[in-house]
Design a protein around this motif. Structure first.
Motif, PDB file in Angstrom:
ATOM      1  N   LEU A  31       0.859  -1.178   0.000  1.00 52.22           N
ATOM      2  CA  LEU A  31       0.000   0.000   0.000  1.00 52.22           C
ATOM      3  C   LEU A  31       0.895   1.227   0.000  1.00 52.22           C
ATOM      4  O   LEU A  31       1.848   1.309   0.775  1.00 52.22           O
ATOM      5  CB  LEU A  31      -0.905   0.018   1.236  1.00 52.22           C
ATOM      6  N   VAL A  32       0.584   2.184  -0.872  1.00 55.19           N
ATOM      7  CA  VAL A  32       1.351   3.435  -0.920  1.00 55.19           C
ATOM      8  C   VAL A  32       0.458   4.593  -0.481  1.00 55.19           C
ATOM      9  O   VAL A  32      -0.638   4.774  -1.025  1.00 55.19           O
ATOM     10  CB  VAL A  32       1.912   3.698  -2.333  1.00 55.19           C
ATOM     11  N   ASP A  33       0.933   5.342   0.518  1.00 60.84           N
ATOM     12  CA  ASP A  33       0.229   6.542   0.973  1.00 60.84           C
ATOM     13  C   ASP A  33       0.663   7.696   0.074  1.00 60.84           C
ATOM     14  O   ASP A  33       1.774   8.208   0.189  1.00 60.84           O
ATOM     15  CB  ASP A  33       0.591   6.809   2.445  1.00 60.84           C
ATOM     16  N   GLY A  34      -0.244   8.087  -0.804  1.00 62.23           N
ATOM     17  CA  GLY A  34       0.102   9.106  -1.795  1.00 62.23           C
ATOM     18  C   GLY A  34      -0.430  10.493  -1.472  1.00 62.23           C
ATOM     19  O   GLY A  34      -0.455  11.377  -2.342  1.00 62.23           O
ATOM     20  N   ALA A  35      -0.827  10.712  -0.207  1.00 60.43           N
ATOM     21  CA  ALA A  35      -1.456  11.991   0.153  1.00 60.43           C
ATOM     22  C   ALA A  35      -0.587  13.185  -0.240  1.00 60.43           C
ATOM     23  O   ALA A  35      -1.093  14.203  -0.698  1.00 60.43           O
ATOM     24  CB  ALA A  35      -1.755  12.025   1.652  1.00 60.43           C
ATOM     25  N   GLN A  36       0.737  13.051  -0.055  1.00 60.76           N
ATOM     26  CA  GLN A  36       1.631  14.172  -0.351  1.00 60.76           C
ATOM     27  C   GLN A  36       2.254  14.073  -1.732  1.00 60.76           C
ATOM     28  O   GLN A  36       3.029  14.945  -2.126  1.00 60.76           O
ATOM     29  CB  GLN A  36       2.754  14.255   0.698  1.00 60.76           C
ATOM     30  N   ALA A  37       1.964  12.992  -2.446  1.00 59.89           N
ATOM     31  CA  ALA A  37       2.566  12.828  -3.773  1.00 59.89           C
ATOM     32  C   ALA A  37       1.596  13.237  -4.877  1.00 59.89           C
ATOM     33  O   ALA A  37       1.977  13.954  -5.813  1.00 59.89           O
ATOM     34  CB  ALA A  37       3.008  11.386  -3.968  1.00 59.89           C
ATOM     35  N   ALA A  38       0.342  12.820  -4.732  1.00 60.69           N
ATOM     36  CA  ALA A  38      -0.633  13.031  -5.813  1.00 60.69           C
ATOM     37  C   ALA A  38      -0.738  14.490  -6.259  1.00 60.69           C
ATOM     38  O   ALA A  38      -0.909  14.745  -7.450  1.00 60.69           O
ATOM     39  CB  ALA A  38      -1.999  12.489  -5.394  1.00 60.69           C
ATOM     40  N   PRO A  39      -0.650  15.477  -5.341  1.00 62.72           N
ATOM     41  CA  PRO A  39      -0.755  16.867  -5.813  1.00 62.72           C
ATOM     42  C   PRO A  39       0.529  17.397  -6.443  1.00 62.72           C
ATOM     43  O   PRO A  39       0.507  18.495  -7.011  1.00 62.72           O
ATOM     44  CB  PRO A  39      -1.028  17.666  -4.523  1.00 62.72           C
ATOM     45  N   HIS A  40       1.636  16.671  -6.323  1.00 64.07           N
ATOM     46  CA  HIS A  40       2.934  17.273  -6.640  1.00 64.07           C
ATOM     47  C   HIS A  40       3.734  16.582  -7.736  1.00 64.07           C
ATOM     48  O   HIS A  40       4.569  17.217  -8.375  1.00 64.07           O
ATOM     49  CB  HIS A  40       3.792  17.335  -5.374  1.00 64.07           C
ATOM     50  N   ILE A  41       3.544  15.300  -7.908  1.00 64.50           N
ATOM     51  CA  ILE A  41       4.326  14.589  -8.929  1.00 64.50           C
ATOM     52  C   ILE A  41       3.390  13.656  -9.710  1.00 64.50           C
ATOM     53  O   ILE A  41       2.370  13.224  -9.175  1.00 64.50           O
ATOM     54  CB  ILE A  41       5.500  13.783  -8.307  1.00 64.50           C
ATOM     55  N   ARG A  73       6.980  24.156   9.356  1.00 71.27           N
ATOM     56  CA  ARG A  73       7.001  23.591   8.005  1.00 71.27           C
ATOM     57  C   ARG A  73       6.352  24.523   6.999  1.00 71.27           C
ATOM     58  O   ARG A  73       5.188  24.857   7.111  1.00 71.27           O
ATOM     59  CB  ARG A  73       6.253  22.254   8.001  1.00 71.27           C
ATOM     60  N   ALA A  74       7.151  24.937   6.021  1.00 71.95           N
ATOM     61  CA  ALA A  74       6.599  25.647   4.875  1.00 71.95           C
ATOM     62  C   ALA A  74       6.404  24.605   3.777  1.00 71.95           C
ATOM     63  O   ALA A  74       7.309  23.821   3.499  1.00 71.95           O
ATOM     64  CB  ALA A  74       7.552  26.744   4.414  1.00 71.95           C
ATOM     65  N   SER A  75       5.218  24.571   3.178  1.00 65.73           N
ATOM     66  CA  SER A  75       5.003  23.615   2.093  1.00 65.73           C
ATOM     67  C   SER A  75       4.389  24.352   0.908  1.00 65.73           C
ATOM     68  O   SER A  75       3.508  25.191   1.069  1.00 65.73           O
ATOM     69  CB  SER A  75       4.109  22.469   2.562  1.00 65.73           C
ATOM     70  N   PHE A  76       4.897  24.036  -0.255  1.00 68.62           N
ATOM     71  CA  PHE A  76       4.631  24.843  -1.443  1.00 68.62           C
ATOM     72  C   PHE A  76       3.655  24.172  -2.399  1.00 68.62           C
ATOM     73  O   PHE A  76       3.537  22.953  -2.439  1.00 68.62           O
ATOM     74  CB  PHE A  76       5.949  25.127  -2.181  1.00 68.62           C
ATOM     75  N   ALA A  77       2.987  25.032  -3.156  1.00 71.27           N
ATOM     76  CA  ALA A  77       2.173  24.564  -4.273  1.00 71.27           C
ATOM     77  C   ALA A  77       2.615  25.338  -5.504  1.00 71.27           C
ATOM     78  O   ALA A  77       3.306  26.363  -5.393  1.00 71.27           O
ATOM     79  CB  ALA A  77       0.694  24.799  -4.009  1.00 71.27           C
ATOM     80  N   PHE A  78       2.183  24.859  -6.654  1.00 71.38           N
ATOM     81  CA  PHE A  78       2.606  25.473  -7.921  1.00 71.38           C
ATOM     82  C   PHE A  78       2.200  26.934  -8.013  1.00 71.38           C
ATOM     83  O   PHE A  78       2.792  27.707  -8.749  1.00 71.38           O
ATOM     84  CB  PHE A  78       2.030  24.684  -9.100  1.00 71.38           C
ATOM     85  N   TYR A  79       1.164  27.329  -7.229  1.00 74.53           N
ATOM     86  CA  TYR A  79       0.699  28.719  -7.315  1.00 74.53           C
ATOM     87  C   TYR A  79       1.478  29.655  -6.402  1.00 74.53           C
ATOM     88  O   TYR A  79       1.186  30.845  -6.343  1.00 74.53           O
ATOM     89  CB  TYR A  79      -0.805  28.810  -7.058  1.00 74.53           C
TER      90      TYR A  79
END
Lengths: 415, 154
Positions: free
Chosen positions: A205-215, A386-392
């Motif tokens: 099982l892969v937890d993709g919560a932090q991956a799906a929006p970014h890669i 924690r600073a976390s970035f989005a494409f915007y």
């Protein structure tokens, strides 16, 4: 680095105009939203889609023969196909709507774990998991007399593949591992981890919560058996998420919740379950949220996950460079491959004080243990900022972050 | 001026840098540990209450943010030498002030310099940081060894 060149081809002004919340002010200061790993913001298109649904399309799904029910059902199933293609699942039967990543993991725990994992068995997780990918497995271990084994992490935040291979013994029945760490930003090469587990017949099982929006995520290329992610981290609403499951495994699993929609027939003698994916979607789902998630995933695909990953990489590199110049700051999580997350501790200022001081400048970051207490314990710190970035996000916003960190030091009288 | 500008005043920053009564009281007859599970603030409070019912000595140790540490430090200086009943009354007053139920400028109280924490009422996510030491004091005086702000309405 010249930011305008570095953002090569990405029309940031147009992208930002899609997100009404980004133009708001906090206490008179422009909002600098750097808490995207907790929840991303929503483009107008997705907001409009929800209004449209509730205005012209709403009814219950998979039930009545009337016009609205047909429309709502069609839109809901279109959203499922959008999610399917977003992660390149082979079949829409493998895409189950959940309330989010947490429910997705719990569904696999109940549906697969409780059926196939017993006394003396082992479940392998990693040292950098979110609590959502630890606690359900601990609950299962406690109930079944199974054991949780943990892949260790090095000082940079990278998992030890050698240690993982050593853990893959005959008692292991499941591997549950994150794709991207929410606390450190580490990108785990999950494909290698899946291959090693499959070599001994163990599902992953892969937890993709932090991956799906970014890669870009391709579940067939990754080879994983389950993949979970959340709608609200992918510019959609809260209360909706996706579980991808390999069809052959989903078929063997027991339902997680019983109720309407998940049955083929019910009598007091025997109930027959519905086919995939409905077997796992008991009760009326959040129809509007699912349709809005489809719209959000479509929006992200329109921008392009490759472009998003590139832009966020530039933002992360620029932020890492800027923050590193501040004396007294230590970055937690310096893996070779990282995505969109910059966790830090400042000498002499507790992360919570830092968060409050940054808020005065309109800079929104997350402070705390990020639901990853074992990670904090591993680095012997109580919490991080924690600073976390989005494409915007913009390079100017990164500058605002750095300036605000400097100001916090000044308030605390630290040179 | 924003709420937190008011909060991070020099007196708080000073107590954060140089916490008073830091350490463990030798021969303490009351002890409690306080913990904020959500943010990781953790303090250990030891007290020596004399036969006359006064707080003769008090010490604290732990990890926490500036708000929590300064609140603990200033609390120890405030309750030292006071009767247990008075200390308990201050616990209630401080909690009421931090949650906006008591206006230190208007309502009767013995908080004195502790009024600098009044601004925390505008920062709901930080109220627990300020209250934790007081919660722990209450627990120590009532012989509850471990306490937590979880479940507290604050």
């Amino acid at each position: 680095m010249n930011p305008s060149v570095a953002s090569g081809g990405f029309d940031i002004d147009r992208v930002r105009a899609d997100f009404p919340i980004l133009s708001m002010r906090v206490d008179g200061k422009p909002l600098v939203y750097l808490d995207n790993a907790a929840s991303a913001q929503m483009p107008q298109r997705v907001i409009d889609r929800m209004v449209e649904y509730q205005t012209r399309e709403h009814s219950n799904i998979h039930r009545a023969v009337h016009y609205l029910s047909e429309i709502a059902t069609a839109r809901y199933e279109e959203a499922r196909r959008t999610a399917q293609s977003f992660i390149n699942a082979a079949s829409e039967r493998e895409v189950i709507f959940t309330s989010g990543t947490t429910e997705g993991i719990n569904l696999v725990m109940h549906g697969y774990g409780r059926k196939f994992i017993g006394a003396g068995d082992e479940i392998v997780v990693s040292a950098i998991e979110h609590h959502a990918n630890i606690v359900p497995w601990q609950m299962l271990c406690e109930e079944r007399g199974a054991t949780l084994r943990v892949i260790p992490v090095n000082d940079a935040g990278e998992l030890s593949f050698d240690a993982y291979q050593a853990l893959l013994g005959p008692r292991v029945k499941l591997v549950a591992i994150t794709h991207v760490s929410n606390a450190l930003g580490t990108v785990v090469p999950v494909r290698d981890y899946v291959e090693a587990a499959h070599a001994i017949g163990v599902p992953v099982l892969v937890d993709g919560a932090q991956a799906a929006p970014h890669i870009p995520v391709d579940v067939q290329a990754l080879g994983c058996d389950f993949y979970v992610f959340s709608g609200h981290k992918t510019c959609g609403p809260t209360g909706i998420g996706v579980l991808y499951g390999r069809e052959s495994l989903l078929e063997k699993m027991q339902p997680y919740k019983g109720g309407g929609d998940m049955i083929a027939s019910v009598s007091f003698e025997k109930t027959t379950y519905n086919v995939l994916p409905f077997k796992f979607e008991a009760g009326t789902p959040p129809i509007m949220a699912a349709i809005a998630l489809g719209e959000a995933l479509d929006y992200l695909r329109g921008i392009g996950l490759e472009a998003i990953a590139r832009r966020e990489h530039e933002l992360l590199a620029y932020a890492t460079e800027g923050v590193s110049r501040i004396r007294g700051i230590r970055i937690i999580g310096t893996a070779e491959r990282k995505a969109a997350v910059l966790s830090m501790v400042m000498e002499g200022i507790h992360p919570h004080d830092l968060g409050t001081l940054l808020n005065e400048d309109g800079v929104a970051i997350r402070t705390g243990h990020h639901c990853a207490q074992p990670v904090m314990t591993r680095y012997r710190i109580p919490a991080t900022a924690r600073a976390s970035f989005a494409f915007y996000n913009t390079f100017a916003e990164v500058d605002a972050l750095v300036a605000s960190l400097e100001r916090a030091k000044a308030v605390f009288g630290i040179d | 001026m924003t709420a937190s500008n008011q909060l991070y005043q020099e007196v708080i920053l000073d107590h954060n840098r140089k916490p008073r009564n830091w350490g463990t009281v030798d021969g303490a007859n009351h002890r409690a540990e306080g913990h904020n599970p959500l943010c990781g603030d953790h303090i250990v409070l030891t007290l020596s209450v004399g036969s006359g019912g006064t707080v003769d000595a008090v010490g604290f140790e732990g990890d926490g943010c500036a708000i929590c540490k300064a609140s603990a430090s200033m609390m120890t200086t405030a309750v030292k030498g006071r009767a247990v009943g008075e200390a308990e009354a201050m616990v209630q007053q401080f909690r009421d002030m931090a949650t906006g139920k008591l206006d230190p400028e208007r309502d009767a109280n013995q908080l004195g310099r502790l009024k600098v924490f009044a601004g925390v009422k505008d920062l709901p996510s930080r109220v627990k940081c300020a209250i934790l030491p007081w919660h722990t004091l209450h627990a120590a005086l009532n012989n509850d060894a471990v306490t937590s702000t979880e479940g507290d309405g604050a």
